[in-house]
Design a protein around this motif. Structure first.
Motif, short mmCIF file in Angstrom:
data_model
loop_
_atom_site.label_atom_id
_atom_site.label_comp_id
_atom_site.label_asym_id
_atom_site.label_seq_id
_atom_site.Cartn_x
_atom_site.Cartn_y
_atom_site.Cartn_z
N VAL A 249 3.10 -53.45 9.37
CA VAL A 249 2.31 -52.45 8.62
C VAL A 249 2.04 -51.28 9.54
CG1 VAL A 249 0.19 -51.97 7.35
CG2 VAL A 249 1.21 -54.26 7.24
N LYS A 250 2.37 -50.09 9.11
CA LYS A 250 2.17 -48.88 9.91
C LYS A 250 1.13 -47.99 9.21
CE LYS A 250 5.51 -50.31 12.53
NZ LYS A 250 5.22 -50.95 13.84
N GLU A 251 -0.07 -47.94 9.76
CA GLU A 251 -1.16 -47.15 9.17
C GLU A 251 -1.53 -45.94 10.02
OE1 GLU A 251 -3.54 -50.66 6.76
OE2 GLU A 251 -4.33 -49.98 8.68
N THR A 252 -1.06 -45.92 11.28
CA THR A 252 -1.37 -44.81 12.17
C THR A 252 -0.22 -43.81 12.13
OG1 THR A 252 -2.59 -46.31 13.62
CG2 THR A 252 -1.97 -44.16 14.53
N PRO A 253 -0.50 -42.52 11.96
CA PRO A 253 0.58 -41.53 11.94
C PRO A 253 1.37 -41.52 13.25
CG PRO A 253 -1.49 -40.57 11.16
CD PRO A 253 -1.83 -41.90 11.75
N GLY A 254 2.70 -41.32 13.14
CA GLY A 254 3.53 -41.24 14.34
C GLY A 254 4.97 -41.62 14.06
N PHE A 255 5.77 -41.76 15.16
CA PHE A 255 7.17 -42.15 15.08
C PHE A 255 7.27 -43.65 15.28
CE2 PHE A 255 7.42 -37.70 16.16
CZ PHE A 255 8.50 -37.25 15.44
N TYR A 256 8.17 -44.28 14.47
CA TYR A 256 8.39 -45.71 14.58
C TYR A 256 9.88 -46.00 14.44
CZ TYR A 256 3.35 -46.03 13.84
OH TYR A 256 2.00 -45.88 13.96
N PHE A 257 10.25 -47.24 14.85
CA PHE A 257 11.65 -47.65 14.82
C PHE A 257 11.81 -48.87 13.93
CE2 PHE A 257 11.13 -45.38 18.77
CZ PHE A 257 12.25 -44.56 18.81
N LYS A 258 12.99 -48.97 13.35
CA LYS A 258 13.36 -50.13 12.55
C LYS A 258 14.83 -50.44 12.77
CE LYS A 258 14.52 -47.45 8.41
NZ LYS A 258 15.94 -47.80 8.36
N ILE A 259 15.23 -51.62 12.33
CA ILE A 259 16.63 -52.00 12.50
C ILE A 259 17.42 -51.47 11.31
CG2 ILE A 259 18.24 -53.93 12.70
CD1 ILE A 259 15.93 -55.58 13.84
N PRO A 260 18.37 -50.60 11.53
CA PRO A 260 19.14 -50.04 10.41
C PRO A 260 19.84 -51.13 9.60
CG PRO A 260 19.58 -48.84 12.45
CD PRO A 260 18.82 -50.07 12.85
N LEU A 261 19.91 -50.91 8.31
CA LEU A 261 20.60 -51.76 7.36
C LEU A 261 19.91 -53.10 7.14
CD1 LEU A 261 24.32 -51.15 8.43
CD2 LEU A 261 22.97 -49.92 6.71
N ILE A 262 19.10 -53.53 8.05
CA ILE A 262 18.43 -54.82 7.92
C ILE A 262 16.98 -54.62 7.45
CG2 ILE A 262 17.64 -56.88 9.16
CD1 ILE A 262 20.08 -56.61 10.95
N GLN A 263 16.36 -53.62 8.00
CA GLN A 263 14.97 -53.37 7.66
C GLN A 263 14.87 -52.07 6.82
OE1 GLN A 263 13.02 -53.22 11.48
NE2 GLN A 263 12.89 -55.46 11.65
N GLU A 264 13.88 -52.04 5.96
CA GLU A 264 13.62 -50.84 5.15
C GLU A 264 12.13 -50.51 5.21
OE1 GLU A 264 13.93 -51.14 0.93
OE2 GLU A 264 13.65 -53.32 0.95
N VAL A 265 11.84 -49.28 4.89
CA VAL A 265 10.46 -48.79 4.94
C VAL A 265 10.01 -48.41 3.53
CG1 VAL A 265 8.89 -47.04 5.87
CG2 VAL A 265 10.75 -47.94 7.30
N VAL A 266 8.83 -48.93 3.15
CA VAL A 266 8.22 -48.59 1.86
C VAL A 266 6.91 -47.85 2.16
CG1 VAL A 266 7.26 -49.46 -0.29
CG2 VAL A 266 9.23 -50.59 0.76
N ARG A 267 6.75 -46.70 1.55
CA ARG A 267 5.59 -45.85 1.82
C ARG A 267 4.64 -45.86 0.62
NH1 ARG A 267 7.38 -42.43 6.11
NH2 ARG A 267 9.65 -42.58 6.38
N TYR A 268 3.35 -45.84 0.91
CA TYR A 268 2.32 -45.77 -0.11
C TYR A 268 1.33 -44.66 0.24
CZ TYR A 268 4.05 -50.35 -1.55
OH TYR A 268 4.85 -51.39 -1.95
#
Length: 291
Positions: free
Chosen positions: A42-61
Motif C-alpha cells: 500500500v502506497k499512501e505517501t507521495p513519491g516514486f516507487y518501483f514494481k516488477i514489470p508484467l508481474i505487478q500492477e498498480v491500482v490508484r484510488y
C-alpha cells in the motif's frame, strides 16, 4: 557493427523495463501494488516507487473527500405524514485494501452504489422513528448526525469513511400536496372568519357605546336647554312684572302696539271685529281704555 545492431534494441528494452517498473503516487491519491490480483503493498505517501514489470500492477484510488447524491425516496414518520426526502453525503476511501476486497475491480462506481444503499436504509430507519415536524424543524441537524454515524459504521466494512450527511429536500408527495394545501386553506379561512367575528363583536360594542353616549349627550343638552329656557322665562316674567309695576298704563299701551304689529303683519290688513271690541281701544281716543 554487431554491437550497434544489438545494443540499441537492448538499450530500448532496458529503458522500457525501467520506465515500466517506476510509478509515481501524488498527494491526491493512494495506490495498491497487486501481484497476481493479491495486494502486496500500500502506497499512501507521495513519491516514486518501483514494481516488477508484467508481474505487478498498480491500482490508484482518489484520496480526496468525494461526494454522492442519493435518489429521492418516500419515508413515513411516526405521524404517518409521508415525506419525499433526498440527501447528499461526503466520504473518502480510508482503507484502500478493504475497499479493494469489497468492490474488487469494479472501482468507485460499485462503492457508490453500496454506499447509496447504506444511506437510504439509514434514512428510512432514522426518519421513520420521528415525527414529520422533527424532520422539518431545526432538530433535523441532530437527525442528520444520527444518519451519518449509523452509515459510517456500515461504510467502514467496505473501507469508506462517511464525513457528513445532509438532507437536501423534505417535501410532501405530489398526491398529498393538494390535500395539504386544502387543509391549510381551510385553517386560514377559519382563522380569518374568527378574526372577522371578533372584529364585528368589537365594532358592535363601539357602536353601542357611541349610541349610548349620543343619547346621554342629547338628554343632557335637552335638560340644560330646558333649564336655560325656564330661567329665561322666569327672567322674562320678572321683567314684565317689573315693567308693569313701574308704569301700568305704558305697559298696557306697549302690549297693545305689539299686538297690532303681530295682527297686521304681512299682506293681511283686513280684520272683522265687533265695534265695541277693546282690541283697538287705544286707537279710539287719546285716553286709556279705563277712561
Amino acid at each position: 557493427m554487431k554491437l550497434a545492431t544489438y545494443g540499441l534494441p537492448a538499450l530500448v528494452i532496458a529503458a522500457a523495463a525501467i520506465l515500466s517498473s517506476v510509478f509515481i503516487v501524488d498527494e491526491r491519491e493512494k495506490a495498491l501494488v497487486l501481484q497476481f490480483g493479491e495486494v502486496i503493498s500500500v502506497k499512501e505517501t507521495p513519491g516514486f516507487y518501483f514494481k516488477i514489470p508484467l508481474i505487478q500492477e498498480v491500482v490508484r484510488y482518489d484520496d480526496r473527500i468525494l461526494s454522492i447524491d442519493t435518489d429521492a425516496i418516500e419515508v413515513t414518520p411516526l405521524d404517518d405524514r409521508r415525506l419525499v426526502v433526498d440527501a447528499f453525503a461526503r466520504y473518502r476511501i480510508a482503507d484502500p485494501v478493504r475497499f479493494r476486497q469489497a468492490v474488487g475491480g469494479a472501482g468507485a462506481r460499485a462503492a457508490e452504489i453500496r454506499l447509496t444503499d447504506i444511506l437510504l436504509a439509514q434514512m428510512r430507519e432514522t426518519l421513520g422513528g420521528v415525527t414529520s415536524n422533527d424532520i422539518l424543524s431545526e432538530d433535523r441537524a441532530a437527525l442528520m448526525a444520527l444518519i451519518r454515524d449509523a452509515a459510517r459504521l456500515q461504510a467502514e466494512k467496505i473501507g469508506l469513511t462517511v464525513v457528513d450527511v445532509r438532507l437536501k429536500r423534505s417535501d410532501l408527495p405530489e398526491q398529498n400536496l393538494e390535500a395539504t394545501f386544502a387543509r391549510m386553506r381551510a385553517e386560514r379561512e377559519r382563522e380569518a372568519a374568527d378574526e372577522i367575528a371578533r372584529g364585528e363583536e368589537a365594532a358592535q360594542r363601539v357602536r353601542a357605546q357611541a349610541d349610548r353616549t349620543v343619547v346621554e349627550l342629547v338628554s343632557d343638552a335637552k335638560r340644560q336647554a330646558e333649564i336655560t329656557r325656564g330661567e329665561a322665562d322666569g327672567r322674562r316674567t320678572g321683567i314684565y312684572a317689573a315693567a308693569y309695576g313701574a308704569d301700568a298704563e305704558f305697559f298696557e299701551f306697549y302690549r297693545s302696539l305689539s299686538a297690532y304689529e303681530e295682527a297686521l303683519k304681512g299682506s293681511n290688513s283686513t280684520m272683522v271685529m265687533s265695534p265695541d271690541s277693546d282690541f283697538f281701544n287705544y286707537l279710539k281716543s287719546s285716553t286709556s281704555a279705563d277712561k
